[in-house]
Design a protein around this motif. Structure first.
Motif, PDB file in Angstrom:
ATOM      1  N   PHE A  76       0.810  -1.210   0.000  1.00  9.51           N
ATOM      2  CA  PHE A  76       0.000   0.000   0.000  1.00  9.51           C
ATOM      3  C   PHE A  76       0.854   1.275   0.000  1.00  9.51           C
ATOM      4  O   PHE A  76       0.339   2.375  -0.099  1.00  9.51           O
ATOM      5  CB  PHE A  76      -0.936  -0.020   1.220  1.00  9.51           C
ATOM      6  N   ALA A  77       2.171   1.120   0.104  1.00  6.54           N
ATOM      7  CA  ALA A  77       3.079   2.258   0.235  1.00  6.54           C
ATOM      8  C   ALA A  77       3.020   3.195  -0.975  1.00  6.54           C
ATOM      9  O   ALA A  77       3.104   4.416  -0.818  1.00  6.54           O
ATOM     10  CB  ALA A  77       4.504   1.767   0.450  1.00  6.54           C
ATOM     11  N   TYR A  78       2.879   2.640  -2.176  1.00  2.73           N
ATOM     12  CA  TYR A  78       2.801   3.482  -3.370  1.00  2.73           C
ATOM     13  C   TYR A  78       1.632   4.454  -3.251  1.00  2.73           C
ATOM     14  O   TYR A  78       1.755   5.643  -3.546  1.00  2.73           O
ATOM     15  CB  TYR A  78       2.668   2.617  -4.629  1.00  2.73           C
ATOM     16  N   GLN A  79       0.475   3.957  -2.799  1.00  6.64           N
ATOM     17  CA  GLN A  79      -0.721   4.799  -2.668  1.00  6.64           C
ATOM     18  C   GLN A  79      -0.514   5.894  -1.629  1.00  6.64           C
ATOM     19  O   GLN A  79      -1.006   7.010  -1.791  1.00  6.64           O
ATOM     20  CB  GLN A  79      -1.938   3.956  -2.287  1.00  6.64           C
ATOM     21  N   ILE A  80       0.210   5.578  -0.563  1.00  7.32           N
ATOM     22  CA  ILE A  80       0.487   6.579   0.466  1.00  7.32           C
ATOM     23  C   ILE A  80       1.328   7.707  -0.131  1.00  7.32           C
ATOM     24  O   ILE A  80       1.042   8.883   0.064  1.00  7.32           O
ATOM     25  CB  ILE A  80       1.181   5.935   1.683  1.00  7.32           C
ATOM     26  N   GLY A  81       2.368   7.353  -0.870  1.00  5.91           N
ATOM     27  CA  GLY A  81       3.196   8.363  -1.520  1.00  5.91           C
ATOM     28  C   GLY A  81       2.426   9.147  -2.563  1.00  5.91           C
ATOM     29  O   GLY A  81       2.534  10.372  -2.651  1.00  5.91           O
ATOM     30  N   LEU A  82       1.619   8.444  -3.348  1.00  7.19           N
ATOM     31  CA  LEU A  82       0.832   9.083  -4.409  1.00  7.19           C
ATOM     32  C   LEU A  82      -0.186  10.067  -3.845  1.00  7.19           C
ATOM     33  O   LEU A  82      -0.527  11.056  -4.482  1.00  7.19           O
ATOM     34  CB  LEU A  82       0.128   8.005  -5.248  1.00  7.19           C
ATOM     35  N   SER A  83      -0.648   9.820  -2.618  1.00  5.95           N
ATOM     36  CA  SER A  83      -1.622  10.721  -1.990  1.00  5.95           C
ATOM     37  C   SER A  83      -0.962  11.978  -1.428  1.00  5.95           C
ATOM     38  O   SER A  83      -1.644  12.890  -0.980  1.00  5.95           O
ATOM     39  CB  SER A  83      -2.374   9.997  -0.871  1.00  5.95           C
ATOM     40  N   GLY A  84       0.373  12.010  -1.429  1.00  5.07           N
ATOM     41  CA  GLY A  84       1.078  13.181  -0.925  1.00  5.07           C
ATOM     42  C   GLY A  84       1.396  13.126   0.550  1.00  5.07           C
ATOM     43  O   GLY A  84       1.868  14.108   1.116  1.00  5.07           O
ATOM     44  N   GLN A  85       1.161  11.981   1.182  1.00  8.96           N
ATOM     45  CA  GLN A  85       1.478  11.855   2.602  1.00  8.96           C
ATOM     46  C   GLN A  85       2.978  11.689   2.772  1.00  8.96           C
ATOM     47  O   GLN A  85       3.583  10.807   2.170  1.00  8.96           O
ATOM     48  CB  GLN A  85       0.749  10.667   3.227  1.00  8.96           C
ATOM     49  N   TYR A  86       3.565  12.546   3.595  1.00  9.51           N
ATOM     50  CA  TYR A  86       5.000  12.491   3.841  1.00  9.51           C
ATOM     51  C   TYR A  86       5.332  11.260   4.678  1.00  9.51           C
ATOM     52  O   TYR A  86       4.579  10.889   5.574  1.00  9.51           O
ATOM     53  CB  TYR A  86       5.465  13.768   4.541  1.00  9.51           C
ATOM     54  N   TYR A  87       6.457  10.641   4.403  1.00  9.45           N
ATOM     55  CA  TYR A  87       6.900   9.449   5.125  1.00  9.45           C
ATOM     56  C   TYR A  87       7.951   9.846   6.146  1.00  9.45           C
ATOM     57  O   TYR A  87       8.964  10.457   5.810  1.00  9.45           O
ATOM     58  CB  TYR A  87       7.445   8.419   4.138  1.00  9.45           C
ATOM     59  N   THR A  88       7.737   9.479   7.394  1.00  7.06           N
ATOM     60  CA  THR A  88       8.615   9.874   8.500  1.00  7.06           C
ATOM     61  C   THR A  88       9.758   8.900   8.753  1.00  7.06           C
ATOM     62  O   THR A  88      10.618   9.179   9.589  1.00  7.06           O
ATOM     63  CB  THR A  88       7.819   9.973   9.808  1.00  7.06           C
ATOM     64  N   GLY A  89       9.743   7.751   8.096  1.00  8.08           N
ATOM     65  CA  GLY A  89      10.761   6.738   8.353  1.00  8.08           C
ATOM     66  C   GLY A  89      10.333   5.742   9.416  1.00  8.08           C
ATOM     67  O   GLY A  89      11.146   4.972   9.919  1.00  8.08           O
ATOM     68  N   ALA A  90       9.055   5.754   9.766  1.00  8.74           N
ATOM     69  CA  ALA A  90       8.549   4.910  10.849  1.00  8.74           C
ATOM     70  C   ALA A  90       8.674   3.415  10.564  1.00  8.74           C
ATOM     71  O   ALA A  90       8.655   2.613  11.500  1.00  8.74           O
ATOM     72  CB  ALA A  90       7.086   5.255  11.137  1.00  8.74           C
TER      73      ALA A  90
END
Length: 113
Positions: A76-90
């Motif tokens: 699901f990570a691609y969709q998270i990035g595509l939605s513009g949600q920043y990734y914190t490295g969690a």
């Protein structure tokens, strides 16, 4: 279809979620941890938790682990990035952490262009 179900589930979770202050007053430390994890936030420090009240750190940690495992689904990570949600490295240090970051980055790049 799977992406739709995950997105719909996330919307329900976030749409019905109580505020952190309310959850702390109720003593729902596991729920606070779960919400932080499922949103991909970094784990709160003990100091930050204690500012909310008499925190039960083990409950927070348990909830956080459940939530972060849900968030860190590399499928699901691609969709998270595509939605513009920043990734914190969690997700770093988890078995699929590197794959998650790569898929998120691919989605983020598509979002940014």
């Amino acid at each position: 279809m799977k992406a739709f179900l995950v997105a719909a589930s996330a919307l329900l979770i976030f749409g019905c979620a109580k505020g952190v202050d309310d959850l702390a007053k109720e003593g729902s430390w596991e729920q606070i941890g779960y919400q932080d994890g499922v949103r991909g936030q970094l784990s709160r420090s003990y100091s930050d938790l204690n500012k909310l009240g008499a925190a039960v750190h083990s409950e927070y940690d348990s909830g956080y682990q459940r939530g972060i495992l849900e968030f860190c689904d590399a499928d699901f990570a691609y969709q998270i990035g595509l939605s513009g949600q920043y990734y914190t490295g969690a997700c770093e240090g988890l078995p699929d952490g590197q794959r998650f970051r790569m898929e998120w980055q691919r989605g983020w790049n598509d979002y940014s262009h």
